[in-house]
Design an enzyme around this catalytic site. Structure first.
Site, PDB file in Angstrom:
ATOM      1  N   SER A 178       0.791  -1.226   0.000  1.00 21.90           N
ATOM      2  CA  SER A 178       0.000   0.000   0.000  1.00 21.90           C
ATOM      3  C   SER A 178       0.827   1.283   0.000  1.00 21.90           C
ATOM      4  CB  SER A 178      -0.977  -0.009   1.172  1.00 21.90           C
ATOM      5  OG  SER A 178      -0.308  -0.253   2.383  1.00 21.90           O
ATOM      6  N   HIS A 206      -5.704  -3.490  -2.385  1.00 17.80           N
ATOM      7  CA  HIS A 206      -5.425  -2.533  -3.459  1.00 17.80           C
ATOM      8  C   HIS A 206      -5.391  -3.198  -4.837  1.00 17.80           C
ATOM      9  CE1 HIS A 206      -4.545   1.112  -1.135  1.00 17.80           C
ATOM     10  NE2 HIS A 206      -4.030   0.303  -0.225  1.00 17.80           N
ATOM     11  N   LYS A 237     -12.333   0.293  -0.943  1.00 21.30           N
ATOM     12  CA  LYS A 237     -11.445   0.974  -1.884  1.00 21.30           C
ATOM     13  C   LYS A 237     -12.106   0.988  -3.262  1.00 21.30           C
ATOM     14  CE  LYS A 237      -7.582   0.600   1.183  1.00 21.30           C
ATOM     15  NZ  LYS A 237      -6.686  -0.299   1.868  1.00 21.30           N
TER      16      LYS A 237
HETATM   17  C1  LIG Z   1      -6.663  -0.504   3.363  1.00 21.02           C
HETATM   18  C2  LIG Z   1      -6.046  -1.823   3.637  1.00 21.02           C
HETATM   19  C3  LIG Z   1      -6.610  -2.702   4.562  1.00 21.02           C
HETATM   20  C4  LIG Z   1      -7.778  -2.301   5.425  1.00 21.02           C
HETATM   21  O1  LIG Z   1      -8.952  -2.196   4.702  1.00 21.02           O
HETATM   22  P1  LIG Z   1     -10.126  -1.267   5.248  1.00 21.02           P
HETATM   23  O2  LIG Z   1     -11.325  -1.780   4.563  1.00 21.02           O
HETATM   24  O3  LIG Z   1      -9.757   0.132   4.918  1.00 21.02           O
HETATM   25  O4  LIG Z   1     -10.176  -1.494   6.737  1.00 21.02           O
HETATM   26  C5  LIG Z   1      -6.055  -3.954   4.710  1.00 21.02           C
HETATM   27  N1  LIG Z   1      -4.974  -4.323   3.990  1.00 21.02           N
HETATM   28  C6  LIG Z   1      -4.394  -3.491   3.107  1.00 21.02           C
HETATM   29  C7  LIG Z   1      -3.210  -3.944   2.320  1.00 21.02           C
HETATM   30  C8  LIG Z   1      -4.904  -2.205   2.911  1.00 21.02           C
HETATM   31  O5  LIG Z   1      -4.307  -1.371   2.062  1.00 21.02           O
END
Ligand SMILES: *Cc1c(COP(=O)(O)O)cnc(C)c1O
Length: 389
Positions: A178, A206, A237
């Site tokens: 990320s 992602h 996302k």
């Molecule tokens: C954003 C993210 C999460 C958490 O997801 P949310 O739905 O925002 O809680 C978990 N793992 C990775 C790699 C992320 O980028």
């Protein structure tokens, strides 16, 4: 207030500095409104522009009218809804898996799933820059943590070679990292799993909606569908809503639904949220145009930045870091860009190692070519002004 607590808090606040975020006066979009001014948004995970999409809003509004706001308890206690069940079956079908289980966020998907699968007597192999929710899930599990250097297969194999005495071995990694935007070497990791009797959990937060011919994620991108035991993702996302999920075998899902504490011990997602995610999933499944625009934008933006001489690290995705190095300079860069009309957050310690402070810019489908050229122009001007390029 208790004086020990008060002293602790004031010392910590001193050390941490003020918390810091902007307040958006409207929806996520190509531009966001802050203090009455419109800034080009380069820091949301709204990859396909679904967060404020009409189809999602209408689905949420219909669900709101029918089901109301709250679900009042966990699904195992006060019941599920057809919308929850439908999202799970469509997610599973989309990912080519037998079954899916929805959690309340990606974060709690990881902190609930990992401890359900490994515990004391097991080993969990985790990339050193994995997302914090994976780190916390590993900690909570009680399994022995074997942290391998970022995407370093030689190091991972070294650790695996030394793990025959554990009952179970699990490898877990972000598919797309990320903060760096690079990819985990999933095919090689899977080969190691086979060689050392380990199983693989991949976090596609992602990747889903972004990678793969059909937007199914990194597992599709690498042609590994059906071979990864545990796939995790978020609804927050690319899917434009909120929540998280696991897809895998029917047995895996059935087991997690009975054991994952972050699933069992919390009120389930509001139905409007689930309905919006379902509408988002259908859009990303049925409209490849959204993803095409995302990648056109990504190619245009990244090649312009590289031509200008910015260091975009090893990014392979719409997450395009601009490496600065020094924390203070990254703060100044972000601040000056903001003044010029660009909203892009600086990422420094503790998110990334000291000396690798960066701007994390994220491209999305809503940006027009004009938006991108304007953004690139601002980056060029401010980059020269601060001698970053
Ligand atoms: C954003 C993210 C999460 C958490 O997801 P949310 O739905 O925002 O809680 C978990 N793992 C990775 C790699 C992320 O980028």
């Amino acid at each position: 207030m208790n004086t020990t607590l008060q002293q602790f808090l004031s010392e910590e606040i001193q050390r941490l500095g003020a918390p810091y975020w902007r307040v958006l006066e409207g929806a996520q979009g190509a531009r966001v409104c802050i203090d009455g001014q419109w800034k080009i948004s380069l820091c949301s995970n709204n990859y396909l522009g679904l967060a404020n999409h009409r189809a999602l809003k209408e689905a949420a509004a219909r669900a709101l009218e029918h089901y109301g706001v709250g679900t009042a308890a966990a699904r195992s206690l006060s019941g599920s809804t057809p919308v929850h069940e439908e999202l799970e079956s469509e997610l599973a079908a989309f990912k080519g898996a037998e079954a899916a289980l929805i959690f309340n966020s990606g974060f709690v998907t990881n902190t609930g799933t990992i401890p359900a699968l490994v515990s004391k007597g097991d080993a969990v192999f985790s990339d050193e820059i994995n997302h914090g929710s994976i780190v916390d899930g590993c900690r909570l599990s009680g399994a022995d943590k074997r942290i391998y250097r970022h995407a370093d297969l030689v190091h991972l194999e070294e650790l695996l070679r030394d793990s025959a005495h554990y009952r179970k071995r699990m490898i877990v990694a972000d598919a797309v990292f990320s903060m760096d935007g690079d990819l985990a070497p999933l095919p090689e990791m899977l080969a190691l799993c086979e060689r050392y009797d380990a199983f693989l959990m991949v976090d596609e937060a992602h990747a889903t909606g972004v990678l793969g011919q059909n937007g199914r994620g990194a597992v599709e991108h690498f042609g590994l569908e059906g071979r990864v035991d545990i796939i995790m993702g978020t609804l927050g996302k690319a899917l434009g809503s909120m929540g998280g999920y696991i897809v895998g075998s029917a047995e895996l899902v059935s087991y997690l639904a009975r054991t994952a504490r972050s699933f069992l011990l919390t009120t389930s997602l509001p139905v409007p949220c689930v309905a919006a995610a379902l509408a988002g999933l259908r859009l990303l499944r049925d409209d490849p145009g959204l993803r095409q625009r995302l990648w056109q934008n990504t190619r245009l933006y990244k090649s312009a930045l590289e031509e200008l001489g910015f260091d975009t690290m090893n990014s392979k995705t719409p997450i395009v870091p601009i490496l600065i190095g020094d924390d203070g300079l990254a703060v100044r860069f972000s601040q000056r860009l903001y003044e010029e009309g660009l909203y892009a957050t600086k990422i420094g310690t503790p998110y990334v190692p000291r000396g690798t402070a960066r701007l994390r810019t994220i491209v999305h489908a809503l940006l027009t070519e004009d938006d991108l050229h304007e953004a690139i122009g601002i980056l060029e001007r401010v980059g020269h002004e601060l001698s970053i390029i």
